[in-house]
Design a protein around this motif. Structure first.
Motif, PDB file in Angstrom:
ATOM      1  N   ASP A 142       0.857  -1.191   0.000  1.00 41.35           N
ATOM      2  CA  ASP A 142       0.000   0.000   0.000  1.00 41.35           C
ATOM      3  C   ASP A 142       0.892   1.240   0.000  1.00 41.35           C
ATOM      4  N   LEU A 143       1.425   1.582  -1.182  1.00 45.94           N
ATOM      5  CA  LEU A 143       2.386   2.686  -1.269  1.00 45.94           C
ATOM      6  C   LEU A 143       1.829   4.035  -0.819  1.00 45.94           C
ATOM      7  N   PRO A 144       0.564   4.386  -1.173  1.00 43.14           N
ATOM      8  CA  PRO A 144       0.042   5.659  -0.663  1.00 43.14           C
ATOM      9  C   PRO A 144       0.071   5.729   0.863  1.00 43.14           C
ATOM     10  N   GLU A 169       3.738  16.127  -4.513  1.00 39.78           N
ATOM     11  CA  GLU A 169       3.428  15.187  -5.594  1.00 39.78           C
ATOM     12  C   GLU A 169       2.504  14.078  -5.112  1.00 39.78           C
ATOM     13  N   VAL A 170       2.824  13.523  -3.945  1.00 39.63           N
ATOM     14  CA  VAL A 170       2.039  12.404  -3.401  1.00 39.63           C
ATOM     15  C   VAL A 170       0.613  12.852  -3.090  1.00 39.63           C
ATOM     16  N   GLU A 171       0.464  14.031  -2.526  1.00 37.06           N
ATOM     17  CA  GLU A 171      -0.869  14.549  -2.218  1.00 37.06           C
ATOM     18  C   GLU A 171      -1.730  14.633  -3.482  1.00 37.06           C
ATOM     19  N   MET A 172      -1.121  15.118  -4.552  1.00 33.24           N
ATOM     20  CA  MET A 172      -1.828  15.231  -5.825  1.00 33.24           C
ATOM     21  C   MET A 172      -2.140  13.846  -6.408  1.00 33.24           C
ATOM     22  N   MET A 173      -1.169  12.929  -6.292  1.00 33.75           N
ATOM     23  CA  MET A 173      -1.339  11.584  -6.851  1.00 33.75           C
ATOM     24  C   MET A 173      -2.417  10.781  -6.124  1.00 33.75           C
ATOM     25  N   LEU A 194       0.366   5.897 -12.906  1.00 31.64           N
ATOM     26  CA  LEU A 194       0.274   6.577 -11.610  1.00 31.64           C
ATOM     27  C   LEU A 194       0.967   5.769 -10.527  1.00 31.64           C
ATOM     28  N   TRP A 195       0.811   4.444 -10.578  1.00 27.49           N
ATOM     29  CA  TRP A 195       1.453   3.594  -9.557  1.00 27.49           C
ATOM     30  C   TRP A 195       2.976   3.632  -9.694  1.00 27.49           C
TER      31      TRP A 195
END
Length: 574
Positions: free
Chosen positions: A210-212, A289-293, A329-330
């Motif tokens: 679970d990368l996010p 970047e992560v927040e947007m992704m 995206l992943w």
């Protein structure tokens, strides 16, 4: 002396210095030795003549001086140079790092890709074996699980069969090599998208981290750790600066403290602070970047659910583009995970270059030195003189810039990393933060800030005098070249960024010292502009995040192995 012969001689000098250090139990890299050779030659007190060829006695003297400096374990200057070399060898910009990371991943797939595209399978068993290879390729390319785990292989095989049944292998084998490679990449992205969607629906996703969630935990932990280290570094810098200010006003105290190398210790901690600021800037970019992704991921999964909702068959033209977008995206999530891990490790490794502080200034010594001394933060110093501005009427020839009259005022590239040029020149190297609000002097297309209005006025009377003094100081303390970004002053001896030190450590170093003015290189990657001059105050102490990827940057090997994230505990568990 011919360049090839000169190069051979200087390599022998570097090798001899390395062997001498090893004989004393100190292992040093060729890069560090090469930098130390330049530093020793540059220092005028060592008496090397830049305009003649090295003779035997010169070489012996050079080796002796370099070995002596490299073995001085209590010298903060050496620690700073080691830190600078280490950072240059292990840090690159976000864009360059991701480009290299993707190149390495592609190179790792080369062997299995050739096995598939060069295959001439005809028999049933051969075709089955080839299909299994295709599944393995999909898993290796996506990084979502091991190709030796039966559950993962079954899941990936089922996903592949839905877009590329084994029966179509015959047609696939008739394609050109390029078309095969293109199709394999497309199939891999589709399989990845399908597996991610199934995971979200609770029907698969075996072996997919679970990368996010990992990033949501890792980034704040890493940021807080760097903030904590920054606060510690800044507190030390403020204390050393306050002591040095007192010393400059007391000649007797100056003589007593000479053996403590107080300025060199200040340079060490300021360099550490600057590197932390660079890393922190990159971590903040990762967070953004992560927040947007995460938002994009939610939207794409929701779109897929709506598309396939209560339908027995869905046109591939509707779902395939979303699967491919999901896969891309992943990959970005994987990139951010690797990047955060590398930056976290880099931060941890920089701490080893701060050893001289406790040796030279244990707590009792610091308490005595700070007695009756007012310690000021950088921010406090700037606020002290916020209203004390340069008056334009006092200057006819010089150009001064102010925030309210200059576009992109905060983007100007300030000389000496924003430290006060006049103070540094007139106090033999004291670093005080310049205050742009006083006014920025534009001199020969370069920009200078000052700690006080009087410093600004004095410098403006004859800038070249002070610029020369700073250059001479840097010759004696080579760590200042990078710390204050003085490469343009020494680009004949140490150009800023023309080679990769890992591959070309001594590529253009020559024995003839006059030749050393031309091509020698001491920098791997261009330095970042972002966040190197900002002032930060306040932080929160948290446990150090345990985020590691073994062997990621590889070194001399062409292939890199071991991409794994290991977060041992959450922040809220402490």
């Amino acid at each position: 002396m011919p360049p090839t012969q000169a190069e051979s001689v200087i390599k022998n000098i570097i090798r001899e210095i390395g062997q001498e250090c090893a004989a004393h139990g100190e292992i040093v890299s060729e890069t560090l030795v090469a930098f130390m050779v330049k530093a020793v030659v540059l220092d005028p007190s060592n008496g090397f003549n830049m305009d003649r060829t090295l003779i035997k006695s010169d070489v012996q003297k050079l080796v002796k001086l370099c070995v002596s400096r490299l073995l001085d374990s209590k010298n903060p200057s050496l620690d700073t140079i080691k830190m600078q070399v280490y950072f240059d060898m292990n840090y690159t910009s976000r864009e360059e790092f991701l480009k290299e990371h993707h190149r390495v991943l592609e190179s790792r797939l080369g062997s299995i890709l050739r096995e598939i595209t060069d295959n001439r399978a005809c028999a049933r068993e051969e075709l089955e074996s080839l299909y299994r290879k295709v599944v393995s390729y999909m898993l290796l390319r996506s990084g979502l699980g091991s190709p030796t785990d039966i559950k993962i292989v079954r899941e990936a095989t089922a996903a592949l069969q839905s877009v590329f049944p084994q029966a179509e292998l015959g047609t696939f084998l008739t394609l050109s090599k390029k078309d095969k490679e293109r199709q394999l990449k497309d199939f891999s992205m589709l399989v990845t998208g399908i597996r991610l969607f199934n995971r979200d629906c609770g029907k698969g996703g075996e072996g997919i981290d679970d990368l996010p969630a990992i990033l949501h935990e890792a980034i704040p932990a890493t940021t807080q750790h760097i903030d904590s280290q920054l606060q510690t570094a800044q507190d030390l810098a403020y204390s050393y600066t306050a002591i040095l200010e007192k010393v400059t006003k007391n000649p007797l105290m100056s003589k007593e403290l000479q053996p403590y190398m107080l300025k060199e210790t200040l340079y060490n901690v300021r360099q550490y602070e600057i590197f932390l600021q660079i890393i922190l800037s990159d971590i903040i970019t990762c967070a953004q970047e992560v927040e947007m992704m995460i938002k994009q991921l939610g939207a794409q999964l929701e779109q897929l659910k709506m598309t396939v909702k209560s339908k027995t068959a869905v046109p591939t033209s509707q779902v395939f583009p979303i699967f491919i977008a999901l896969s891309s995206l992943w990959t970005s999530f994987q990139d951010e995970t690797v990047l955060v891990s590398v930056l976290s490790n880099l931060t941890a490794h920089l701490e080893q270059f701060l050893g001289a502080h406790k040796l030279l200034f244990p707590e009792k010594v610091m308490q005595d030195l700070l007695n009756e001394v007012t310690v000021k933060t950088d921010m406090y110093r700037m606020k002290e003189h916020m209203e004390d501005r340069v008056h334009l009427v006092d200057f006819r020839k010089q150009e001064w810039l102010f925030p309210e009259t200059t576009a992109n005022f905060d983007k100007l590239l300030i000389q000496y990393r924003g430290f006060c040029a006049y103070t540094f020149a007139t106090t033999d190297g004291l670093l005080l933060p310049g205050n742009p609000a006083i006014g920025i002097l534009k001199h020969k297309e370069k920009y200078y800030t000052f700690s006080t209005k009087s410093a600004a006025y004095s410098f403006a009377e004859n800038p070249e005098i002070y610029i020369d003094l700073i250059r001479e100081k840097a010759k004696k303390n080579a760590e200042l070249i990078q710390l204050l970004e003085l490469h343009q002053h020494f680009e004949t001896l140490i150009p800023y960024s023309q080679a990769n030190l890992r591959q070309k450590i001594t590529h253009s170093v020559q024995t003839d010292l006059s030749h050393m003015r031309r091509d020698n290189c001491s920098q791997v990657y261009p330095s970042k502009d972002a966040s190197t001059q900002s002032m930060r105050e306040g932080s929160t102490g948290v446990p150090r995040p345990q985020i590691y990827i073994a062997g990621l940057r590889g070194g001399q090997a062409k292939t890199t192995y071991g991409i794994r994230v290991n977060l041992t505990r959450a922040v809220d568990e402490t």
